[in-house]
Design a protein around this motif. Structure first.
Motif, PDB file in Angstrom:
ATOM      1  N   ARG A   6       8.724  -0.972  -6.301  1.00 33.30           N
ATOM      2  CA  ARG A   6       9.893  -1.578  -6.807  1.00 33.30           C
ATOM      3  C   ARG A   6      10.517  -2.392  -7.911  1.00 33.30           C
ATOM      4  O   ARG A   6      11.380  -2.908  -8.110  1.00 33.30           O
ATOM      5  N   ILE A  25      12.515  -2.263   2.166  1.00 29.79           N
ATOM      6  CA  ILE A  25      11.195  -1.709   2.010  1.00 29.79           C
ATOM      7  C   ILE A  25      10.684  -1.457   3.304  1.00 29.79           C
ATOM      8  O   ILE A  25       9.860  -0.751   3.325  1.00 29.79           O
ATOM      9  N   ILE A  29       4.697   0.787  -2.551  1.00 32.66           N
ATOM     10  CA  ILE A  29       6.267   0.806  -2.909  1.00 32.66           C
ATOM     11  C   ILE A  29       7.208  -0.768  -3.522  1.00 32.66           C
ATOM     12  O   ILE A  29       7.593   0.244  -4.309  1.00 32.66           O
ATOM     13  N   GLN A  70      11.547   2.251   4.246  1.00 35.18           N
ATOM     14  CA  GLN A  70      10.821   3.192   3.481  1.00 35.18           C
ATOM     15  C   GLN A  70       8.966   3.305   4.060  1.00 35.18           C
ATOM     16  O   GLN A  70       8.851   4.456   3.791  1.00 35.18           O
TER      17      GLN A  70
END
Length: 291
Positions: A288, A161, A284, A164
């Motif tokens: 997720r 993450i 995110i 990302q």
């Protein structure tokens, strides 16, 4: 012109107040850049005081002399801004790496201390009249330590993450830079007022949410569909702050801001990027879910 950016609107930054010296300090005599009869550069806050009449010989010497660039005149350039921003971000990343590798993911104590210290240093920088490079580097180190710790914790729950969020932040920065340079985004007074009003409302809502969470209440602002919407708004506000940064940097360079002001520009850009990164990390994580 008085900036609406909270970083660049400090006394002694890129702007001054209508020829009365720095805000709140009326010296009682004309200032450099103050509008006056016969001075075509009266609206430039960085204009130098005009000397007496220039002789013909002096004019010839001035004409024949090589042009002085920003380096010789001590004025801020884009290279200065890029170099100082790079140094600030490298400091932030280095401190983040230290926290990532040395601090256990479950130990948030030192990270929270660093976060509060970074906030305090950031406030001092924002309200300080003169630019302090050591303070800005200190802020970057403290903020980086906090970001490294929280990124490590998030990465333990959602592997990958952190990278990302970094890529998402870089994408937002690149998109805003392209949009600003191409003229698709224009920083007008109306644009600034609307954005600042939304940002103030957003921060107030987050403070209320934080206080509610301390008493065990969950407003759902950081989870589910509402959390996704809040995250998108947060990222959009970070992009808005970047546009203000770009406009102030451009105005400072065109107006001949002192070279030292490039540190203030680096600080403003770092604040905006940190904001976007944190909002990207939260968004995110929500998207997720439990994967």
């Amino acid at each position: 012109m008085r900036s609406s950016n909270p970083v660049f609107s400090r006394e002694g930054s890129f702007t001054r107040d209508n020829g009365t010296g720095y805000a709140g300090f009326n010296t009682g005599r004309p200032q450099a850049g103050a509008p006056s009869a016969g001075n075509p550069y009266g609206n430039n806050p960085y204009a130098q005081p005009q000397a007496g009449p220039v002789t013909d010989e002096q004019l010839v010497e001035m004409y024949q002399a090589p042009s002085a660039g920003p380096l010789q005149t001590g004025r801020m350039t884009m290279d200065d801004v890029v170099a100082r921003t790079a140094l600030t971000l490298l400091t932030l990343v280095a401190a983040g790496a230290v926290a990532w590798f040395l601090l256990p993911a479950a130990n948030f104590g030192p990270a929270m201390v660093a976060a509060f210290a970074a906030f305090a240093v950031g406030m001092v920088i924002s309200f300080k009249r003169s630019v302090s490079a050591p303070l800005i580097i200190t802020y970057a180190a403290l903020e980086g330590f906090f970001l490294g710790a929280i990124s490590h914790a998030f990465n333990e729950m959602w592997p990958g993450i952190a990278i990302q969020a970094v890529l998402g932040t870089a994408a937002v920065f690149a998109a805003m830079l392209i949009a600003y340079k191409s003229g698709r985004i224009r920083v007008t007074p109306r644009y600034t007022r609307i954005g600042i009003a939304i940002a103030m409302g957003f921060v107030l809502l987050m403070v209320i949410n934080l206080v509610a969470s301390l008493f065990g209440a969950d407003m759902g602002l950081r989870s589910g569909p509402l959390g996704i919407l809040v995250g998108i708004v947060g990222i959009a506000l970070g992009a808005f702050f970047l546009s203000l940064d770009f406009a102030e940097i451009e105005a400072g360079i065109q107006g001949g801001a002192p070279q030292q002001e490039s540190w203030r520009a680096a600080f403003g850009l770092t604040l905006s990027l940190v904001w976007i990164y944190l909002e990207m990390l939260r968004l995110i994580a929500i998207l997720r879910g439990d994967d």
